[in-house]
Design an enzyme around this catalytic site. Structure first.
Site, PDB file in Angstrom:
ATOM      1  N   ASN A  29       0.851  -1.190   0.000  1.00 28.50           N
ATOM      2  CA  ASN A  29       0.000   0.000   0.000  1.00 28.50           C
ATOM      3  C   ASN A  29       0.894   1.250   0.000  1.00 28.50           C
ATOM      4  OD1 ASN A  29      -2.390   1.744   1.945  1.00 28.50           O
ATOM      5  ND2 ASN A  29      -2.666   1.021  -0.114  1.00 28.50           N
ATOM      6  N   LEU A  30       1.806   1.255  -0.965  1.00 25.82           N
ATOM      7  CA  LEU A  30       2.909   2.221  -0.970  1.00 25.82           C
ATOM      8  C   LEU A  30       2.426   3.648  -1.221  1.00 25.82           C
ATOM      9  CD1 LEU A  30       5.486   0.149  -3.056  1.00 25.82           C
ATOM     10  CD2 LEU A  30       5.148   0.187  -0.566  1.00 25.82           C
ATOM     11  N   GLY A  84       5.897   8.341   0.977  1.00 28.61           N
ATOM     12  CA  GLY A  84       6.881   8.120   2.054  1.00 28.61           C
ATOM     13  C   GLY A  84       7.694   6.859   1.785  1.00 28.61           C
ATOM     14  N   HIS A  85       7.014   5.762   1.401  1.00 25.13           N
ATOM     15  CA  HIS A  85       7.732   4.518   1.082  1.00 25.13           C
ATOM     16  C   HIS A  85       8.657   4.733  -0.124  1.00 25.13           C
ATOM     17  CE1 HIS A  85       3.912   2.738   2.805  1.00 25.13           C
ATOM     18  NE2 HIS A  85       4.832   2.136   3.535  1.00 25.13           N
ATOM     19  N   ASP A 101       8.379   6.003  12.017  1.00 24.18           N
ATOM     20  CA  ASP A 101       8.183   4.971  13.044  1.00 24.18           C
ATOM     21  C   ASP A 101       9.462   4.899  13.873  1.00 24.18           C
ATOM     22  OD1 ASP A 101       5.584   4.110  12.300  1.00 24.18           O
ATOM     23  OD2 ASP A 101       6.463   3.196  10.538  1.00 24.18           O
ATOM     24  N   GLN A 129      10.215   1.877  16.076  1.00 28.18           N
ATOM     25  CA  GLN A 129      10.580   0.729  15.240  1.00 28.18           C
ATOM     26  C   GLN A 129      12.050   0.830  14.813  1.00 28.18           C
ATOM     27  OE1 GLN A 129       7.993  -0.955  12.069  1.00 28.18           O
ATOM     28  NE2 GLN A 129       9.306   0.131  10.652  1.00 28.18           N
ATOM     29  N   LEU A 139       3.140  11.614   6.088  1.00 27.61           N
ATOM     30  CA  LEU A 139       2.436  10.654   5.233  1.00 27.61           C
ATOM     31  C   LEU A 139       2.283   9.336   5.978  1.00 27.61           C
ATOM     32  CD1 LEU A 139       3.865  11.057   1.619  1.00 27.61           C
ATOM     33  CD2 LEU A 139       2.119  12.374   2.806  1.00 27.61           C
ATOM     34  N   SER A 140       1.105   8.754   5.874  1.00 30.41           N
ATOM     35  CA  SER A 140       0.835   7.488   6.537  1.00 30.41           C
ATOM     36  C   SER A 140      -0.380   6.841   5.889  1.00 30.41           C
ATOM     37  CB  SER A 140       0.532   7.745   8.020  1.00 30.41           C
ATOM     38  OG  SER A 140      -0.114   6.629   8.579  1.00 30.41           O
TER      39      SER A 140
HETATM   40  O1  PAF Z   1       7.237  -0.297   8.749  1.00 26.98           O
HETATM   41  C1  PAF Z   1       6.639  -1.260   8.225  1.00 26.98           C
HETATM   42  O2  PAF Z   1       6.005  -1.151   7.176  1.00 26.98           O
HETATM   43  C2  PAF Z   1       6.692  -2.617   8.909  1.00 26.98           C
HETATM   44  O3  PAF Z   1       6.659  -2.495  10.284  1.00 26.98           O
HETATM   45  C3  PAF Z   1       7.915  -3.478   8.472  1.00 26.98           C
HETATM   46  C4  PAF Z   1       9.230  -2.843   8.863  1.00 26.98           C
HETATM   47  C5  PAF Z   1       7.885  -3.671   6.953  1.00 26.98           C
HETATM   48  C6  PAF Z   1       7.841  -4.853   9.123  1.00 26.98           C
HETATM   49  O4  PAF Z   1       6.693  -5.552   8.752  1.00 26.98           O
END
Ligand code: PAF
Length: 271
Positions: A32-33, A36-37, A138, A141, A172-173
């Site tokens: 679901n890019l 941000g991705h 994140d 994370q 963005l999220s």
């Molecule tokens: O940030 C994310 O999209 C997820 O937490 C990751 C790092 C791909 C792990 O599933």
């Protein structure tokens, strides 16, 4: 871009690139890019000569009340976006590939970050990247993954990429899609509140707990239901000591259906 589902062909494809002395840069995602991705993919392309992106919706990081089945899966649209970048391999494992013994490993249901660490550990073992890129959005994370890499002496360089924002500052999220038009107008308040807290922190002699309380209260006044508004040490998210200079302000706040998270790094001047 080649699309691979299984571990062995992935390893072969990666070995071919390594033999050509290419550094492998990896961007794990749940698909679901959004922009941000795609920025993480851009950073990976700058740092490595072969770029691998994975798309896998990891069941281990969903809580009991979060709907794994309704998580948006948009593989065809994601592929079309990735085609525009110079990526080498798109890895799209299924549950059987990622968790051959099933997802209910152990007696307890792991929490979110245990689930993230588990899947990233497995993905690192499968892909064996030289470089891996994660968003600073994140932040917890990112800190946990850095810690895992350091504790387990994994030969991976972890890069934290800056958060990509809308023009009005909203990070963005995928969760922004849960906001109504009215909530969307309120949402950038989270960024403004973080900036105000950062400016206040940079003024000397400000009480950190006062900044936390004020940030929390401002979010409530704007209409958010905050979970937390905290000032922490960047390195390990511990409570900062007076001599700590590299801090981060972290917040998570609900607005309607959406739980928004955001953060801002702060570098304090040496005194
Ligand atoms: O940030 C994310 O999209 C997820 O937490 C990751 C790092 C791909 C792990 O599933």
């Amino acid at each position: 871009m080649i699309v691979i589902q299984d571990v062995m062909p992935l390893r072969e494809a990666i070995h071919t690139r390594r033999r050509k002395d290419e550094a492998v840069a990896f961007v794990p995602t749940m698909g679901n890019l959004h922009a941000g991705h795609l920025d993480l993919v851009r950073v990976a392309g700058e740092r490595g000569s072969a770029v691998v992106v994975s798309i896998y919706v990891n069941p281990l990081q969903f809580g009991q009340h979060e709907d794994l089945d309704n998580y948006p899966r948009t593989l065809e649209a994601d592929k079309a976006e990735l085609q525009k970048y110079n990526i080498d391999i798109l890895f799209v494992p299924d549950d059987r590939t990622m968790y051959p013994r099933g997802v209910e490993e152990g007696e307890y249901r792991p929490g979110h970050f245990v689930g993230v660490a588990t899947v990233v550990n497995r993905l690192f073992n499968i892909v064996q990247p030289d470089i891996a890129v994660f968003g600073k959005k994140d932040y917890q994370q990112l800190v946990i993954i850095r810690r895992m890499v350091s504790d387990l002496a994994m030969p991976v360089e972890v890069i934290g990429a800056d958060t990509v924002r809308e023009r009005d500052g909203l990070a963005l999220s995928s969760r922004n899609r849960y906001l109504s038009a009215q909530q969307r107008a309120v949402a950038p308040g989270i960024y403004r509140t973080l900036r105000e807290a950062r400016d206040a922190l940079q003024r000397t002699k400000v009480d950190r707990s006062k900044i936390e309380t004020e940030g929390y209260r401002k979010l409530v006044d704007l209409g958010f239901s905050p979970d937390y508004f905290k000032v922490r040490r960047q390195e390990d998210l511990g409570d900062p000591d007076p001599q700590d200079r590299s801090l981060v302000i972290l917040t998570a706040a609900r607005l309607g259906e959406a739980r928004l998270i955001d953060n801002m790094e702060v570098e304090l001047r040496r005194q």
